[in-house]
Design an enzyme around this catalytic site. Structure first.
Site, short mmCIF file in Angstrom:
data_model
loop_
_atom_site.label_atom_id
_atom_site.label_comp_id
_atom_site.label_asym_id
_atom_site.label_seq_id
_atom_site.Cartn_x
_atom_site.Cartn_y
_atom_site.Cartn_z
N HIS A 1 -10.41 -6.44 -1.05
CA HIS A 1 -11.42 -6.39 0.01
C HIS A 1 -12.67 -5.79 -0.62
CE1 HIS A 1 -8.60 -7.48 3.13
NE2 HIS A 1 -7.75 -6.59 2.65
N ASP B 1 -11.99 -10.76 0.50
CA ASP B 1 -13.16 -11.01 1.34
C ASP B 1 -14.32 -10.20 0.77
OD1 ASP B 1 -12.27 -8.51 2.39
OD2 ASP B 1 -11.64 -9.39 4.30
N GLU C 1 -5.98 -10.76 -0.62
CA GLU C 1 -6.71 -10.55 0.64
C GLU C 1 -8.22 -10.55 0.41
OE1 GLU C 1 -5.14 -7.16 2.82
OE2 GLU C 1 -3.10 -7.65 2.24
N ASN D 1 2.16 -5.18 -3.31
CA ASN D 1 0.79 -5.50 -2.90
C ASN D 1 0.00 -4.21 -2.68
OD1 ASN D 1 -1.04 -7.64 -2.05
ND2 ASN D 1 -0.88 -6.81 0.03
N GLU E 1 0.79 -1.23 0.00
CA GLU E 1 0.00 0.00 0.00
C GLU E 1 0.83 1.29 0.00
OE1 GLU E 1 -2.87 -0.05 3.17
OE2 GLU E 1 -3.61 -2.03 2.65
C1 XIL Z 1 -5.14 -6.35 9.00
C2 XIL Z 1 -5.35 -7.58 9.88
O1 XIL Z 1 -6.31 -8.40 9.29
C3 XIL Z 1 -5.80 -7.17 11.27
O2 XIL Z 1 -5.85 -8.32 12.12
C4 XIL Z 1 -4.86 -6.12 11.84
O3 XIL Z 1 -5.36 -5.66 13.07
C5 XIL Z 1 -4.70 -4.97 10.88
O4 XIL Z 1 -4.26 -5.44 9.62
N1 XIL Z 1 -4.47 -4.62 4.22
C6 XIL Z 1 -3.39 -5.40 4.56
C7 XIL Z 1 -3.45 -6.28 5.76
O5 XIL Z 1 -2.41 -5.45 3.80
O6 XIL Z 1 -2.20 -6.46 6.37
C8 XIL Z 1 -4.46 -5.79 6.76
O7 XIL Z 1 -4.57 -6.77 7.78
C9 XIL Z 1 -5.79 -5.53 6.09
C10 XIL Z 1 -5.65 -4.47 5.03
#
Ligand code: XIL
Length: 362
Positions: A236, A267, A265, A200, A152
């Site tokens: 996400h 969801d 990631e 990423n 990010e």
């Molecule tokens: C999140 C985790 O899921 C949580 O448990 C933690 O508190 C915060 O980070 N983008 C990312 C991940 O690259 O590392 C993040 O993970 C979610 C957003």
């Protein structure tokens, strides 16, 4: 033997044969047969929970420590590295013949206070980052097949974000574009030349100003020989309306550069009530269709080699916290580890792919 008896035996045998052919295969079995990676974020402290570990090992051939390798966790004090929780996940992966992805080496967030409040000079920060990348990547050399080197780094407009590493004066690269990003890739490559190195990013999944900037950056890296092997698209999905055509086109242009794409990631959040239960029963099916479409958008393209969800049971998803309780239930298994319609749709998408569709993954 009486004819009717013989007939019923024959019928039973046919039924048994049909049942055997359509015997439920796990997600993992379907993924293994097609040489694609289906993974999930996992948490070391949950490896003591029976249903957690059986589900993880049964349905996934890939895992990624959710938080254990972030700076804050793995490098809690200047001279202290805490590898234990990460090691536990890596060992779990080894025992269960799963690949393990590393996440992440450089991110403006989840950095320890000693670092963010340390008033380090640009030179000191550069040294600290080099040291961190060398130590962590070397520790896991040969054990993690891929790393999110940078996480990010861009804002929603595709401009490089202000962060410890970018600007304050940080690593001293402000105004010099992507220099700290390239440097991190080179250091990671030095520490483990075999590992696949990824950039990423969030919100750059479909075609938009951010994914355009991301594409331009990695194309430039490829041209100039920066050791980058792939792009991680976080995915996400918070609004039940992903632009699947845009996602497909974005994956196509990125893989067209000779880069791998991993969905890192995934969801699919649903609006939920105060108890965390979906407000609208029809959303289960909408969620399932989204999982199916994302699986097809990725795996129908040979360069898109892995899909990871951000956790697997709704019991431990980060989404409710992140959305202040408004969204939830985003994963393939419910809080009781029962597979949801999304699980079956995702698995069906895998089943619809040809067997041996691609060269074996390294
Ligand atoms: C999140 C985790 O899921 C949580 O448990 C933690 O508190 C915060 O980070 N983008 C990312 C991940 O690259 O590392 C993040 O993970 C979610 C957003």
């Amino acid at each position: 033997m009486r004819p009717t008896f013989r007939r019923s035996i024959a019928v039973l045998m046919v039924v048994a044969a049909v049942a055997a052919c359509s015997a439920a295969q796990t997600l993992r079995e379907e993924a293994d047969r097609r040489e694609v990676l289906v993974g999930t974020a996992a948490r070391a402290y949950l490896l003591t929970e029976g249903r957690y570990v059986t589900t993880l090992a049964r349905d996934y051939n890939l895992l990624e420590p959710e938080n254990e390798l972030k700076w804050e966790a793995i490098h809690p004090a200047p001279q202290v590295f805490d590898f234990l929780p990460g090691d536990q996940l890596v060992e779990f992966g080894r025992l269960h013949r799963m690949k393990v992805r590393g996440h992440c080496l450089v991110w403006g967030r989840y950095v320890p206070r000693w670092l963010s409040d340390g008033h380090y000079s640009a030179d000191q920060l550069r040294q600290l980052l080099h040291e961190h990348i060398s130590q962590v990547v070397s520790h896991y050399k040969g054990k993690l097949f891929a790393w999110d080197v940078i996480n990010e780094a861009m804002d929603e407009n595709g401009r490089l974000r202000s962060s410890l590493w970018y600007d304050q004066p940080g690593i001293g690269e402000a105004g010099r574009g992507t220099a700290y990003i390239e440097q991190a890739f080179r250091w990671a490559h030095e520490a483990d030349p075999e590992a696949l190195l990824f950039y990423n990013e969030a919100e750059g999944e479909a075609l938009n100003v951010k994914s355009d900037a991301l594409y331009a950056m990695v194309r430039d890296f490829k041209r100039r020989g920066v050791p980058i092997h792939g792009v991680g698209l976080q995915m996400h999905i918070l609004d039940l309306k992903p632009d699947i055509a845009g996602i497909t086109a974005n994956i196509r242009r990125l893989t067209g550069l000779g880069l791998q794409v991993h969905i890192t990631e995934l969801d699919v959040a649903l609006p939920v009530d105060g108890e965390g239960r979906p407000r609208n029963a029809a959303d289960w099916q909408r969620q399932a269709e989204i999982y199916r479409s994302v699986a097809l958008a990725c795996f129908s393209q040979p360069g898109c080699t892995a899909i990871q969800t951000w956790g697997f049971t709704d019991k431990y998803s980060w989404i409710r916290n992140w959305t202040k309780g408004n969204k939830g239930s985003p994963l393939l298994f419910d809080r009781e580890y029962v597979p949801k319609p999304a699980y079956f749709a995702f698995r069906d998408a895998l089943r619809s792919l040809p067997l041996r569709m691609r060269a074996p993954l390294q």
